[in-house]
Scaffold this motif. Structure first.
Motif, mmCIF file in Angstrom:
data_model
loop_
_atom_site.group_PDB
_atom_site.id
_atom_site.type_symbol
_atom_site.label_atom_id
_atom_site.label_comp_id
_atom_site.label_asym_id
_atom_site.label_seq_id
_atom_site.Cartn_x
_atom_site.Cartn_y
_atom_site.Cartn_z
ATOM 1 N N ARG A 41 37.195 62.550 35.617
ATOM 2 C CA ARG A 41 38.583 62.481 36.095
ATOM 3 C C ARG A 41 38.943 63.748 36.853
ATOM 4 O O ARG A 41 38.493 64.838 36.523
ATOM 5 C CB ARG A 41 39.542 62.351 34.917
ATOM 6 C CG ARG A 41 39.851 60.956 34.498
ATOM 7 C CD ARG A 41 41.013 60.956 33.509
ATOM 8 N NE ARG A 41 41.248 59.619 32.989
ATOM 9 C CZ ARG A 41 42.164 59.333 32.087
ATOM 10 N NH1 ARG A 41 42.932 60.295 31.593
ATOM 11 N NH2 ARG A 41 42.331 58.088 31.664
ATOM 12 N N GLU A 42 39.803 63.579 37.857
ATOM 13 C CA GLU A 42 40.337 64.756 38.528
ATOM 14 C C GLU A 42 41.260 65.501 37.573
ATOM 15 O O GLU A 42 42.158 64.913 36.990
ATOM 16 C CB GLU A 42 41.121 64.348 39.781
ATOM 17 C CG GLU A 42 40.254 64.081 40.989
ATOM 18 C CD GLU A 42 41.082 63.885 42.241
ATOM 19 O OE1 GLU A 42 40.545 64.127 43.342
ATOM 20 O OE2 GLU A 42 42.256 63.490 42.125
ATOM 21 N N ALA A 43 41.007 66.787 37.443
ATOM 22 C CA ALA A 43 41.857 67.627 36.610
ATOM 23 C C ALA A 43 42.851 68.406 37.458
ATOM 24 O O ALA A 43 44.020 68.535 37.095
ATOM 25 C CB ALA A 43 40.998 68.590 35.793
ATOM 26 N N LEU A 44 42.372 68.927 38.586
ATOM 27 C CA LEU A 44 43.195 69.764 39.450
ATOM 28 C C LEU A 44 43.029 69.346 40.902
ATOM 29 O O LEU A 44 41.929 68.968 41.324
ATOM 30 C CB LEU A 44 42.798 71.241 39.321
ATOM 31 C CG LEU A 44 42.717 71.861 37.925
ATOM 32 C CD1 LEU A 44 42.186 73.283 38.016
ATOM 33 C CD2 LEU A 44 44.080 71.840 37.245
ATOM 34 N N GLY A 48 44.117 70.369 48.867
ATOM 35 C CA GLY A 48 43.085 69.517 49.444
ATOM 36 C C GLY A 48 41.791 69.474 48.667
ATOM 37 O O GLY A 48 40.997 68.546 48.836
ATOM 38 N N LYS A 49 41.520 70.443 47.814
ATOM 39 C CA LYS A 49 40.286 70.443 47.036
ATOM 40 C C LYS A 49 40.558 69.928 45.628
ATOM 41 O O LYS A 49 41.515 70.357 44.983
ATOM 42 C CB LYS A 49 39.684 71.841 46.953
ATOM 43 C CG LYS A 49 38.383 71.871 46.137
ATOM 44 C CD LYS A 49 37.743 73.240 46.097
ATOM 45 C CE LYS A 49 36.477 73.209 45.252
ATOM 46 N NZ LYS A 49 35.797 74.526 45.199
ATOM 47 N N SER A 50 39.697 69.027 45.165
ATOM 48 C CA SER A 50 39.867 68.493 43.813
ATOM 49 C C SER A 50 38.782 69.035 42.890
ATOM 50 O O SER A 50 37.712 69.453 43.340
ATOM 51 C CB SER A 50 39.823 66.961 43.823
ATOM 52 O OG SER A 50 38.539 66.508 44.219
ATOM 53 N N MET A 51 39.083 69.006 41.604
ATOM 54 C CA MET A 51 38.181 69.530 40.589
ATOM 55 C C MET A 51 38.226 68.593 39.385
ATOM 56 O O MET A 51 39.311 68.275 38.884
ATOM 57 C CB MET A 51 38.652 70.935 40.192
ATOM 58 C CG MET A 51 37.664 71.776 39.464
ATOM 59 S SD MET A 51 38.358 73.450 39.272
ATOM 60 C CE MET A 51 36.877 74.348 38.846
ATOM 61 N N THR A 52 37.091 68.112 38.941
ATOM 62 C CA THR A 52 37.059 67.213 37.800
ATOM 63 C C THR A 52 37.157 68.011 36.499
ATOM 64 O O THR A 52 37.004 69.236 36.480
ATOM 65 C CB THR A 52 35.750 66.409 37.768
ATOM 66 O OG1 THR A 52 34.647 67.317 37.540
ATOM 67 C CG2 THR A 52 35.531 65.652 39.074
ATOM 68 N N TYR A 53 37.371 67.288 35.419
ATOM 69 C CA TYR A 53 37.427 67.957 34.116
ATOM 70 C C TYR A 53 36.090 68.589 33.752
ATOM 71 O O TYR A 53 36.047 69.642 33.110
ATOM 72 C CB TYR A 53 37.901 66.984 33.030
ATOM 73 C CG TYR A 53 39.402 67.005 32.872
ATOM 74 C CD1 TYR A 53 40.023 68.033 32.165
ATOM 75 C CD2 TYR A 53 40.208 66.040 33.463
ATOM 76 C CE1 TYR A 53 41.399 68.090 32.034
ATOM 77 C CE2 TYR A 53 41.596 66.083 33.337
ATOM 78 C CZ TYR A 53 42.177 67.122 32.619
ATOM 79 O OH TYR A 53 43.557 67.180 32.502
ATOM 80 N N MET A 81 47.884 87.572 36.368
ATOM 81 C CA MET A 81 48.913 87.785 37.383
ATOM 82 C C MET A 81 48.570 86.938 38.607
ATOM 83 O O MET A 81 48.167 87.442 39.650
ATOM 84 C CB MET A 81 48.983 89.279 37.731
ATOM 85 C CG MET A 81 50.215 89.710 38.482
ATOM 86 S SD MET A 81 50.237 91.503 38.696
ATOM 87 C CE MET A 81 51.814 91.714 39.555
ATOM 88 N N LEU A 82 48.744 85.620 38.446
ATOM 89 C CA LEU A 82 48.300 84.676 39.466
ATOM 90 C C LEU A 82 49.344 83.596 39.715
ATOM 91 O O LEU A 82 50.062 83.189 38.790
ATOM 92 C CB LEU A 82 46.996 83.993 39.025
ATOM 93 C CG LEU A 82 45.766 84.863 38.818
ATOM 94 C CD1 LEU A 82 44.643 84.032 38.197
ATOM 95 C CD2 LEU A 82 45.306 85.466 40.143
ATOM 96 N N PRO A 83 49.408 83.078 40.933
ATOM 97 C CA PRO A 83 50.215 81.888 41.201
ATOM 98 C C PRO A 83 49.468 80.655 40.698
ATOM 99 O O PRO A 83 48.308 80.755 40.261
ATOM 100 C CB PRO A 83 50.325 81.888 42.728
ATOM 101 C CG PRO A 83 49.054 82.531 43.175
ATOM 102 C CD PRO A 83 48.728 83.573 42.151
ATOM 103 N N ASN A 84 50.107 79.499 40.747
ATOM 104 C CA ASN A 84 49.446 78.270 40.309
ATOM 105 C C ASN A 84 48.221 78.002 41.181
ATOM 106 O O ASN A 84 48.333 77.819 42.397
ATOM 107 C CB ASN A 84 50.409 77.089 40.392
ATOM 108 C CG ASN A 84 51.478 77.154 39.329
ATOM 109 O OD1 ASN A 84 51.593 78.144 38.608
ATOM 110 N ND2 ASN A 84 52.261 76.096 39.219
ATOM 111 N N SER A 85 47.072 77.972 40.550
ATOM 112 C CA SER A 85 45.796 77.843 41.245
ATOM 113 C C SER A 85 44.732 77.512 40.204
ATOM 114 O O SER A 85 44.965 77.673 38.998
ATOM 115 C CB SER A 85 45.441 79.170 41.933
ATOM 116 O OG SER A 85 45.407 80.230 40.980
ATOM 117 N N PRO A 86 43.545 77.039 40.635
ATOM 118 C CA PRO A 86 42.478 76.808 39.655
ATOM 119 C C PRO A 86 42.156 78.065 38.849
ATOM 120 O O PRO A 86 41.888 77.991 37.644
ATOM 121 C CB PRO A 86 41.294 76.383 40.536
ATOM 122 C CG PRO A 86 41.922 75.784 41.744
ATOM 123 C CD PRO A 86 43.160 76.590 41.985
#
Length: 568
Positions: A41-44, A48-53, A81-86
């Motif tokens: 399943r796609e987690a993130l 434009g880039k997807s990442m599975t669980y 200290m990060l913005p929303n990102s993988p």
């Protein structure tokens, strides 16, 4: 009334139990379960880039092993200290895997705020964005920092976006030339050079502190609320129970616009999505056009947010061009939700938007309106499962009956362990499991709760208590008003008087005199603003909460107010 008279339970739908059974596991188990049950399943999704669980789990294992090699262990504090990102998701769960305590830090923090949080937490490791690395490097000699791990947003972008992003930041002068050494590491290099072999999370007990979440510091220096694994697990399970129409075998999507460095976004998006094996559509910075495009493309079901987000969307000039019909449910928090905003957003999207309530100290949610059953506009709803709430007299502590105003106190499995290294501050707000919120509220005969205002924000004019939210709600009813904030300012005769800051809708115009007449027809005379100031925007926190304290501080600096004034 006693704490056992839970009037609100009669409104619970049959599908929502009053008491839940909470798994005795660390919060990391939610990610492990999602990766085991739904590895493909796609987690993130990130620009434009997807990442599975499976991929997410592997990178968490890699980064956890890298942290362990660097010497990060049980109980150590790791700043993120990060913005929303993988990278934000990976760093959070990897830190918890090695038994560390996560310290979420707003990337917008400048020297003073950053220095206080690092010193107070005693963090020895920080994971930060390349653009904030110079700030971290500057304060490092004055902190306990031993390791700085640097990442770029482009690290998890596809070609050519990664190349274009790097070029753009260089062109705009935002690109930092990192000096890697024995204490400065590349996030991407650590990931690439570590094995992805599974490892058991290091957690002695679910009562271990998982997160040091700092409060906004509205009453002085920010304090670190100690949130345990049990706190975070409990609030996540409570949220899942509230979303009783969802099924884990379906693949849902969340709009990840709330920042994960705030506990609202961390729980209502990141942790809850892991619990539900859902997909997070990551939004590194809230941008109306970007959010609308992402909703239209990925068709998310859930959009937890703040009122200012919904205000921005419903007032977007091109909103009619976008399809928001996939949105089923939205929980609004961090600030009062004006009724007009709720109604307009529900009309545009076809989904449900309800107001909730919580605090940093409660992981954060304690109350909300029901999503698919009875809701009361203007209220924060009813307490969640296993959550008790009461109204007490602010002077005597006596428990008050329905209809009476006093201070809201809450109790439940999501309530913090206490404040980090501040036992005296903890004792002031936490007694016998009851947390004093500092909010003035009342409960009606149905068990629904109304927040009148923050205790510290109450305006006392001529002996009368005036609650800013009540005045703000009236201003929001005017067709020309997009946003409003009300504070008390010094008045030689009344002690304090009411001042309103107003942001107008694009293309709309109204005078202070017209607003005055509008308010006088809807408010008692002593509550009507005597001073109006029109502005382009209001100061807000990272989750869109209007910062009245900033307005008050600015007001105090002024020698001679030049605003329009109404006669008494």
């Amino acid at each position: 009334m006693t704490q056992t008279n839970k009037l609100w339970l009669r409104h619970y739908p049959p599908q929502v139990p009053a008491t839940l059974t909470y798994p005795d596991v660390p919060i990391t188990q939610f990610l492990i379960d999602a990766a085991n049950d739904y590895p493909n399943r796609e987690a993130l999704v990130f620009l434009g880039k997807s990442m599975t669980y499976r991929q997410l789990m592997n990178d968490v294992y890699r980064f956890a092993r890298a942290l362990r090699r660097l010497g990060v262990g049980q109980g150590e504090r790791v700043g993120i200290m990060l913005p929303n990102s993988p990278q934000a998701v990976i760093a959070n769960f990897a830190s918890l895997f090695v038994g560390a305590i996560v310290v979420q830090i707003n990337p917008l923090y400048m020297r003073k705020e950053l220095l206080h949080q690092l010193r107070d937490s005693g963090a020895e490791t920080i994971v930060c964005l390349d653009q904030v690395w110079p700030r971290v490097q500057e304060v490092k000699p004055e902190t306990d920092l031993k390791r700085i791990i640097v990442t770029r947003l482009s690290d998890y972008l596809l070609f050519p976006k990664n190349w274009l992003y790097s070029f753009k930041t260089r062109f705009e002068g935002q690109h930092a030339s990192i000096r890697y050494d024995s204490q400065t590491y590349s996030f991407l290099s650590l990931i690439r050079n570590a094995p992805s072999d599974p490892m058991e999370p290091t957690c002695q007990s679910t009562e271990d502190v998982a997160l040091l979440q700092y409060t906004g510091g509205t009453t002085g220096l920010a304090k670190g609320a100690m949130l345990t694994h049990r706190n975070l697990v409990a609030n996540c399970c409570q949220a899942e129970a509230w979303l009783y129409k969802t099924r884990r075998d379906q693949h849902y999507s969340f709009v990840g616009a709330l920042p994960f460095f705030h506990v609202y976004g961390l729980t209502a998006v990141m942790n809850l999505a892991m619990r539900m094996a859902a997909r997070i559509i990551l939004v590194p910075k809230f941008d109306l056009d970007l959010v609308l495009r992402l909703i239209a493309k990925y068709k998310p079901s859930f959009f937890p947010g703040a009122p200012t987000m919904y205000v921005g969307l419903i007032n977007h000039p091109k909103i009619s061009r976008y399809d928001l019909s996939s949105i089923e449910a939205c929980l609004s928090g961090s600030a009062p939700l004006p009724l007009e905003v709720q109604e307009q957003f529900e009309k545009i999207s076809g989904g449900v938007l309800v107001e909730g309530y919580g605090m940093t100290e409660t992981s954060p949610v304690t109350h909300s309106n029901l999503l698919w059953d009875r809701k009361k506009s203007g209220t924060i709803g009813i307490p969640w499962p296993d959550t008790d709430a009461r109204i007490v007299d602010m002077n005597t502590g006596e428990i008050l009956p329905p209809g009476k105003q006093g201070e809201l106190q809450v109790k439940g499995p999501q309530v913090m362990k206490g404040y980090w290294r501040r036992p005296q501050e903890t004792e002031k707000v936490l007694k016998d499991g009851w947390l004093s919120t500092g909010d003035i509220a009342r409960m009606d005969e149905d068990g629904y709760f109304y927040i009148m205002d923050r205790k510290k924000d109450v305006i006392i004019a001529g002996g009368f208590n005036i609650y800013p939210r009540e005045v703000e709600d009236i201003l929001y009813e005017h067709e020309a008003v997009q946003e409003a904030a009300v504070i008390g300012i010094k008045d030689d005769y009344r002690g304090e008087t009411v001042k309103a800051y107003v942001v107008l809708k694009k293309g709309k115009y109204v005078t202070a005199g017209e607003l005055d007449r509008f308010c006088r027809g809807r408010l008692a005379k002593y509550k009507v603003p005597r001073v109006y100031e029109f502005c382009n925007e209001l100061p807000k926190s990272s989750v869109g909460k209007v910062l009245r304290r900033v307005l008050s501080e600015e007001e105090k600096k002024k020698q001679l107010p030049s605003d329009y004034k109404q006669d008494a």
